[in-house]
Write a protein that holds these residues in place. Structure first.
Motif, PDB file in Angstrom:
ATOM      1  N   LEU A 112      -5.014   4.796 -11.635  1.00  0.00           N
ATOM      2  CA  LEU A 112      -5.715   3.712 -11.764  1.00  0.00           C
ATOM      3  C   LEU A 112      -7.118   3.474 -12.144  1.00  0.00           C
ATOM      4  O   LEU A 112      -7.144   2.007 -12.575  1.00  0.00           O
ATOM      5  N   SER A 157      -9.343  -3.109  -6.801  1.00  0.00           N
ATOM      6  CA  SER A 157      -7.631  -3.886  -6.847  1.00  0.00           C
ATOM      7  C   SER A 157      -7.020  -3.059  -6.321  1.00  0.00           C
ATOM      8  O   SER A 157      -6.628  -4.238  -5.704  1.00  0.00           O
ATOM      9  N   ILE A 158      -7.032  -2.087  -6.376  1.00  0.00           N
ATOM     10  CA  ILE A 158      -5.929  -1.103  -5.105  1.00  0.00           C
ATOM     11  C   ILE A 158      -5.665  -2.521  -3.751  1.00  0.00           C
ATOM     12  O   ILE A 158      -5.183  -2.782  -3.241  1.00  0.00           O
ATOM     13  N   PHE A 213      -4.826  -0.255 -12.623  1.00  0.00           N
ATOM     14  CA  PHE A 213      -4.872  -1.069 -11.867  1.00  0.00           C
ATOM     15  C   PHE A 213      -6.440  -1.427 -11.909  1.00  0.00           C
ATOM     16  O   PHE A 213      -6.885  -2.918 -11.467  1.00  0.00           O
ATOM     17  N   LEU A 264      -3.764   9.627  -1.644  1.00  0.00           N
ATOM     18  CA  LEU A 264      -3.817   8.717  -2.974  1.00  0.00           C
ATOM     19  C   LEU A 264      -3.226  10.272  -3.499  1.00  0.00           C
ATOM     20  O   LEU A 264      -3.085   9.680  -4.425  1.00  0.00           O
ATOM     21  N   LEU A 272       0.656  -1.266   0.171  1.00  0.00           N
ATOM     22  CA  LEU A 272       0.438   0.040  -0.197  1.00  0.00           C
ATOM     23  C   LEU A 272       1.403   1.385  -0.392  1.00  0.00           C
ATOM     24  O   LEU A 272       0.912   2.182  -0.504  1.00  0.00           O
ATOM     25  N   THR A 319       2.089   1.658  -3.483  1.00  0.00           N
ATOM     26  CA  THR A 319       1.006   2.261  -4.235  1.00  0.00           C
ATOM     27  C   THR A 319       1.338   3.969  -4.522  1.00  0.00           C
ATOM     28  O   THR A 319       0.749   4.113  -5.345  1.00  0.00           O
ATOM     29  N   ARG A 320       0.742   4.570  -2.969  1.00  0.00           N
ATOM     30  CA  ARG A 320       0.359   5.653  -2.296  1.00  0.00           C
ATOM     31  C   ARG A 320       1.656   6.186  -3.315  1.00  0.00           C
ATOM     32  O   ARG A 320       1.313   7.470  -3.758  1.00  0.00           O
ATOM     33  N   GLY A 358      -3.424  -4.627  -2.540  1.00  0.00           N
ATOM     34  CA  GLY A 358      -2.563  -4.340  -1.493  1.00  0.00           C
ATOM     35  C   GLY A 358      -3.055  -5.434   0.149  1.00  0.00           C
ATOM     36  O   GLY A 358      -2.198  -5.374   1.001  1.00  0.00           O
TER      37      GLY A 358
END
Length: 146
Positions: free
Chosen positions: A29, A90-91, A32, A115, A10, A13-14, A95
């Motif tokens: 996005l 999906s994230i 993802f 995000l 996570l 991703t951020r 994650g």
């Protein structure tokens, strides 16, 4: 938000989102959304096991499992016509997968807001992701209590 409490996937991703401009964040996005893991057959055949995420405008359904090793698995489904919602699902599915219950419960509730997507998507969409995270945690608490 303290990066030390955020699980690696996570946090990564951020960082990926925040390294991009607003238009590129939306593109990420959408990428993802194409990576939302498919539902396992046991859920594909039993949609009644999945919980509707009411905070989302799109019909999003999810289910959280804790395996025998105490690791979390989040399954979600969102329509292809709703790529931002699919992207959010999906994230979270990617994650949170394989984390311990406590690691998931420790994810800050405001992770979706961190995000940097507020400029790229409507506040309603960000609220939908916040709802997905809250439901994930609630389902986990219910599983632990059971």
């Amino acid at each position: 938000m303290d990066a030390t409490t955020l699980p690696a996937k996570l946090a990564e991703t951020r960082e990926d989102f925040l390294a991009l401009g607003v238009k590129d964040r939306l593109q990420l996005l959408l990428e993802f959304s194409n990576e939302l893991p498919p539902l396992p057959e046991r859920y594909a055949e039993h949609p009644d096991l999945l919980e509707r995420v009411e905070e989302c405008q799109s019909p999003v359904f999810m289910f959280v499992e804790v395996d025998d090793d105490g690791l979390v698995h989040l399954y979600a489904t969102a329509p292809a016509e709703s790529p931002t919602t699919r992207g959010f699902a999906s994230i979270l599915a990617q994650g949170l997968d394989g984390l311990t219950v406590q690691q998931v419960l420790d994810v800050p509730a405001d992770y979706p807001q961190s995000l940097g997507l507020a400029e790229a998507v409507s506040p309603l969409r960000v609220r939908g992701m916040t709802g997905m995270l809250a439901r994930t945690k609630r389902q986990l608490r219910e599983r632990i209590a059971a």
